[in-house]
Design an enzyme around this catalytic site. Sequence first.
Site, PDB file in Angstrom:
ATOM      1  N   GLU A  32     -11.912   5.316   4.365  1.00 41.11           N
ATOM      2  CA  GLU A  32     -11.348   6.149   5.433  1.00 41.11           C
ATOM      3  C   GLU A  32     -12.372   6.332   6.550  1.00 41.11           C
ATOM      4  OE1 GLU A  32      -8.331   7.099   5.949  1.00 41.11           O
ATOM      5  OE2 GLU A  32      -7.369   6.916   4.004  1.00 41.11           O
TER       6      GLU A  32
ATOM      7  N   TYR B 210       0.835  -1.204   0.000  1.00 42.15           N
ATOM      8  CA  TYR B 210       0.000   0.000   0.000  1.00 42.15           C
ATOM      9  C   TYR B 210       0.872   1.257   0.000  1.00 42.15           C
ATOM     10  CZ  TYR B 210      -3.213   3.592   1.620  1.00 42.15           C
ATOM     11  OH  TYR B 210      -3.933   4.758   1.739  1.00 42.15           O
TER      12      TYR B 210
ATOM     13  N   TRP C 292      -5.669   1.536  10.073  1.00 37.59           N
ATOM     14  CA  TRP C 292      -5.801   1.453   8.623  1.00 37.59           C
ATOM     15  C   TRP C 292      -5.516   0.045   8.115  1.00 37.59           C
ATOM     16  CZ3 TRP C 292      -8.498   3.261   5.050  1.00 37.59           C
ATOM     17  CH2 TRP C 292      -8.136   3.191   3.704  1.00 37.59           C
TER      18      TRP C 292
END
Length: 189
Positions: free
Chosen positions: A40, A18, A48
């Site tokens: 988000e 990522y 995350w």
Amino acid sequence: MMMKRCQWVTADPIYVEYHDQEWGVAVHDDRRLFEMINLEGAQAGLSWITILKKRKQYRLSFDSFDPLKIIHYNDSKIQELMENAGIIRNQRKIAAVIENAKAYLQILEDYGSFDSYLWRFVDGKPLINHWTTHEQVPVTTPLSEALSKDLKKHGFKFVGGTICYSFMQAVGMVMDHTVDCFRYNELLP
């Protein structure tokens, strides 16, 4: 020799990929931007990495984040999502995706694209920061607070200032790779 990465990146291959491939890269695809604002929002109160590990299931569960399908989700679909262990089973967060789909479609009507609506906050080009340490990177800024306020005015949910700043970093509106990270120079305009 190991490449130097931003300090927040763990050894988890999902995080590494990522960071190396996505984080901070300018995104201009409306559907991808819509997906990211919702992911988000799903992260609120969580890490995350939790969302990244569930991203594939989110895409399957939310019809590849097709807002034209999402706006028609009914109580039965919401219940199905609430029973889906592959996503965050929070009723408010699930309802937010549906509300966000409606707000997104209105923004398309008003601004022509989600891309043009969002990127006008940074005059169409990434804001480049020059942080030397991870600790210098803010979690929110006056700009992310302004974006948050405007998104909320348009009907978006789970888009507080911190979520908006994370979103802006993720989609490249703000480039917050630290200067010692190998991606910093690669992403300079």
